[in-house]
Enzyme design. Structure first.
Site, PDB file in Angstrom:
ATOM      1  N   CYS A 270      40.314  40.644  37.897  1.00 53.83           N
ATOM      2  CA  CYS A 270      38.971  40.255  37.462  1.00 53.83           C
ATOM      3  C   CYS A 270      37.952  41.381  37.617  1.00 53.83           C
ATOM      4  O   CYS A 270      37.067  41.544  36.769  1.00 53.83           O
ATOM      5  CB  CYS A 270      38.520  38.995  38.201  1.00 53.83           C
ATOM      6  N   HIS A 331      35.571  36.315  43.037  1.00 53.20           N
ATOM      7  CA  HIS A 331      35.757  36.492  41.598  1.00 53.20           C
ATOM      8  C   HIS A 331      34.578  37.302  41.086  1.00 53.20           C
ATOM      9  O   HIS A 331      33.435  37.084  41.496  1.00 53.20           O
ATOM     10  CB  HIS A 331      35.840  35.145  40.888  1.00 53.20           C
ATOM     11  N   ASP A 352      31.892  36.072  31.569  1.00 52.06           N
ATOM     12  CA  ASP A 352      33.101  36.178  32.389  1.00 52.06           C
ATOM     13  C   ASP A 352      34.284  36.441  31.466  1.00 52.06           C
ATOM     14  O   ASP A 352      34.671  35.581  30.681  1.00 52.06           O
ATOM     15  CB  ASP A 352      33.317  34.891  33.183  1.00 52.06           C
TER      16      ASP A 352
END
Length: 677
Positions: A270, A331, A352
Site C-alpha cells: 500500500c 494503511h 486510495d
C-alpha cells in the site's frame, strides 16, 4: 499500447489554396516562462500550466504584406483528433513584418494532457492560407498557483506540488516510523507515464481534477485487468519473480521500468502505490500528500464489523473461513487538494489506490469533510462506506463453543464489543519538519466517537464493568528482549483477582501468515479502587527466527476477573526497531564526477544472515543500484559494500541507503549530497 513515436503531421484543419504562395511560415515556436521548471517530456518542446501565458513566435520566409489573422489550435495526441481549443489574433497592418509575436493565455479550465499545435495564417486580399504544425507536442498541466484553477492551494505549494522527496509513515499507532521516499517527478519518463494514463480519459473530462485523479488511481492497480496496471502487489510474503517491496525507496525505478516494459512491476504494497500516486499527481499539478491510518479494518466480510474468535481456553483463532477478518497495523492512502462544486467543498480529498469496491479499482476522490460529517447525505456512496468501515468498525470478540469445518456450523457466543480499536490514529508529515508527524485524526472523526455502522450491524450490548485493562510494550531493537506491561485498574470496593493469557505472534503488517511463537500465563490482584501492573518478558530467542517483513509482532491478551467473570481483551501490533545501517560518502561532488559510497552493517544477533543486498537511491545520481553480499554474515560480524555512482544534476539531495536479507528487512538510513557544476 501506444508509444511516443513520431507521428506524421495531421492534415491541415483548413484546405490549402491551389494558387502559388509567395510567403511561407519558415519557423514557429511556442514558449512559456512560468511554473514548470524542471519538468520535461522527451517529445514535448513546451510543458506549461493552464491559465499561464503562452508565447507564439512565427517567422516568415519573406515579410507579410497585408493585415493578417493567426489561428492556433490544440489537437489532443491521445483521444479523438479534434480541436480542443482554438485561439485567434488579428493585425490590421502587417506590411513589412518578418514575423509575428503573440501572447496567448490558456483558460483555467483547459483540458490537461499532450497536444499537437496547428497554426494557420491568412492575409487580407488573398485567399492564400499558410499552415504549419509544430513538430514537438505541447503538454498542459493543472495550475495550483492560479486562483481560478480548481486545484489552487494558497499555502505550502512547494511541499505539496514541487517537492520531489518526502516521508511515508509506517510503524504502529504508538510509534509511527518514517520512510524517506523519492517521488522523483522531474526524472526522465515519469511525466510520460502520467500522460499515458490519461489516454483512456475523454478530453473534456481532463478539465476536471476529480476525473484526472480517478483515472490515475484506477490504472495503478486495475482489478479487472491485472496485467495492465503499473504495479503488482503481494501481501502474503511471497515475492518470487519480483522485487521485495521493502527494497523500494523511490517511485522513479518503478515508473521508468513500467515505461520500458508496459507491464506491471512486481511487487509493491500500500505505501508503494501511495508513493507512485503522489508522484503522478504532483507531475500533473495536483497538490497531494501521503496519509497513514493506523489499525484500519481492511479485511472484513461485513462493513463496520471485525469478528475475532477465541477458544474457551483463550486461544485466538486466526481464521474461520469464510470470515477471515483482519485489522492491519497501518494503511497508506493519499489526499489531494481540489475544489468540489457538487458538494460545495474546497480542501483535501481522499484517494486510495490499493482498496477497491468490487470491479472498480481504487477509492475516491472523497472530500475528507464529508467523511468527518457522517450525517452528510449529499455524497453517499460505496466509497464512503468502505473508508468509514476502515476507521469506525466495531470489534466483536466471540467465544467459539463448538468448532466445525465451515463458518455456518460454528456455534459462538458474543463476549464483548469494542468500538475504539480501529482507525486509532491518522497522520501525515508536518510542514515545519517532514521527519515529524502531525495527527489529523480529528479531520476524519470526532474525538471519542462511536463506531458508525449500518442499522443491521448495531449491537446494543452495554459493557458494564468495575475493572479495566490496558497493555503496553517497550520499544527495543531487533535482537533484544522486550517487556509487556499489563496495566490493571479497579473501580470496585472489593479485591479483584485477574487471570490471563498473552499470545505473541510474528506477522506481516497486514495480519497475514501469523505464526504464534509464545503463550504466557499471568495472574494478579488489584486492591479496591487501586491500580496494578504485571510485567512479562518475551525473549529474543522466542521471536527472532519467526520474524517476517518489517519485523511486526502481534499480541492478543485475554483476561478474566475471578470474582465477577468479567472478560478483558486487548489486541495490538508491535514493531521492533530496525538495526542501524551506516552509509559513508563525500558531501559534495561535481556534475559528471564519480563518487563512491560505502554501506556497512553489523550483525548483533545470535544467528547468521543470508542473501544480503545493499541498495542506494538518490536524485542527482544514476538510478537505483543494488549490490549483493554473497556470503553468510555470521553473528557479531560486519558486512559492507561499495557502490559507485555519478553526479548528474546540480542540487542538494538526500541519498537513501537500505539493506535487505532473508531474516531482516526494512533497514534504512540516509545522508546528504550536494552536486555542483
Amino acid at each position: 499500447m501506444s508509444s511516443y513515436k513520431r507521428r506524421p503531421s495531421p492534415r491541415p484543419l483548413v484546405p490549402r489554396s491551389s494558387s502559388p504562395i509567395s510567403t511561407k511560415i519558415q519557423t514557429a515556436k511556442l514558449s512559456s516562462r512560468e511554473g514548470t521548471t524542471g519538468l520535461s517530456c522527451l517529445e514535448a518542446s513546451l510543458v506549461t500550466r493552464r491559465g499561464s501565458p503562452v508565447v507564439l513566435e512565427i517567422l516568415f520566409s519573406s515579410p507579410i504584406t497585408a493585415g493578417y489573422t493567426v489561428t492556433l489550435s490544440f489537437i489532443p495526441v491521445h483521444g479523438p483528433r479534434e480541436r480542443s481549443c482554438t485561439f485567434r489574433a488579428s493585425g490590421q497592418d502587417g506590411k513589412g513584418l518578418p514575423g509575428i509575436w503573440l501572447s496567448i493565455e490558456l483558460p483555467a479550465r483547459f483540458p490537461v494532457g499532450m497536444y499537437d499545435a496547428h497554426i494557420s495564417v491568412t492575409q487580407e486580399n488573398t485567399p492564400e492560407i499558410l499552415t504549419h504544425t509544430l513538430h514537438n507536442e505541447v503538454v498542459v498541466l493543472f495550475n495550483p498557483f492560479l486562483e481560478e484553477d480548481e486545484v489552487y492551494i494558497e499555502e505550502n505549494v512547494e511541499e505539496y506540488v514541487l517537492s520531489d522527496t518526502g516521508v511515508i509513515w509506517r510503524g504502529t499507532r504508538t510509534k509511527p516510523e518514517p520512510l524517506l521516499w523519492e517521488y522523483g517527478q522531474y526524472e526522465p519518463h515519469c511525466l510520460e507515464v502520467a500522460l499515458l494514463l490519461l489516454r483512456k480519459l475523454k478530453v473534456d473530462k481532463r478539465r476536471s481534477a476529480f476525473h484526472v485523479a480517478r483515472a490515475i488511481i484506477s490504472q495503478i492497480l486495475p482489478p479487472d485487468s491485472p496485467e495492465s496496471g503499473i504495479l503488482a502487489v503481494s501481501y502474503n510474503g511471497k515475492y518470487g519473480g519480483g522485487t521485495h517491496p521493502s527494497k523500494w525507496t523511490s517511485s522513479v525505478p518503478i515508473l521508468q521500468k513500467y515505461y520500458r516494459t508496459r507491464s506491471p512491476i512486481k511487487y509493491g504494497q500500500c505505501w508503494t502505490t501511495a508513493g507512485i500516486a503522489v508522484t503522478l499527481l504532483r507531475i500533473l499539478g495536483i497538490p497531494c500528500r501521503p496519509v497513514t491510518c493506523y489499525d484500519p479494518a481492511m479485511s472484513t466480510k461485513q462493513l463496520g464489523r471485525v469478528n475475532k474468535y477465541f477458544t474457551p481456553e483463550g486461544n485466538l483463532i486466526d481464521s474461520i473461513k469464510p470470515s477471515d477478518d483482519r485489522i492491519w497495523a497501518y494503511h497508506v492512502w493519499v489526499e489531494c487538494w481540489m475544489k468540489r462544486e457538487e458538494v460545495s467543498t474546497i480542501g483535501w480529498n481522499l484517494i486510495d489506490c490499493s482498496t477497491s469496491n468490487g470491479p472498480v479499482s481504487g477509492i475516491g476522490p472523497i472530500p475528507v469533510k464529508v467523511l468527518h460529517d457522517s450525517s452528510n447525505k449529499t455524497y453517499s456512496n460505496n466509497d464512503i462506506s468502505r473508508i468509514s468501515s476502515m476507521i469506525h468498525s466495531e470489534v466483536r470478540y466471540q467465544r467459539v463453543v463448538r468448532s466445525h469445518a465451515t463458518m455456518s456450523n460454528q456455534i459462538c457466543t458474543l463476549a464483548q464489543i469494542q468500538t475504539t480499536q480501529t482507525g486509532t490514529r491518522i497522520v501525515t508529515s508536518s510542514i515545519s519538519d517532514r521527519m515529524e508527524w502531525t495527527d489529523i485524526t480529528t479531520e476524519y472523526r470526532e474525538p471519542n466517537r462511536q463506531a458508525v455502522v449500518s442499522p443491521t450491524l448495531q449491537s446494543p450490548m452495554p459493557q458494564s464493568s468495575d475493572c479495566s485493562m490496558t497493555v503496553h510494550c517497550s520499544h527495543v531493537p531487533v535482537g533484544q528482549d522486550l517487556k509487556i506491561t499489563i496495566m490493571l485498574q479497579s473501580n470496585s470496593p472489593m479485591l479483584r483477582t485477574i487471570d490471563g493469557r498473552v499470545l505473541g505472534a510474528a506477522t506481516h503488517y497486514t495480519g497475514h501468515n501469523r505464526k504464534t511463537f509464545v503463550s504466557l500465563q499471568f495472574e494478579g490482584s488489584i486492591a479496591p479502587h487501586n491500580t496494578g501492573e504485571i510485567v512479562l518478558t518475551v525473549t529474543s530467542r522466542q521471536y527472532l527466527r519467526h520474524l517476517k517483513d518489517q519485523n511486526f509482532l502481534h499480541f492478543f491478551v485475554i483476561a478474566k476477573a475471578r470474582e465477577t467473570q468479567q472478560l478483558f481483551f486487548d489486541s495490538q501490533y508491535y514493531k521492533l526497531d530496525p538495526l542501524p545501517l551506516t552509509v559513508r560518502g563525500p558531501g559534495t561532488v561535481k556534475v559528471g564526477e564519480l563518487v563512491r559510497y560505502s554501506i556497512s552493517f553489523h550483525n548483533p544477533l545470535s544467528s547468521s544472515l543470508s542473501h544480503i543486498s545493499f541498495i542506494l537511491q538518490a536524485k542527482g545520481l544514476c538510478t537505483q543500484k543494488e549490490v549483493a553480499y554473497r556470503r553468510l554474515l555470521l553473528p557479531e560480524r560486519s558486512a559492507a559494500a561499495d557502490i559507485t555512482v555519478q553526479g548528474s544534476v546540480p542540487g542538494t539531495y538526500t541519498v537513501l541507503a537500505s539493506m535487505c536479507c532473508d531474516q531482516l528487512t526494512d533497514i534504512h538510513t540516509s545522508t546528504t549530497l550536494i552536486v555542483t557544476t
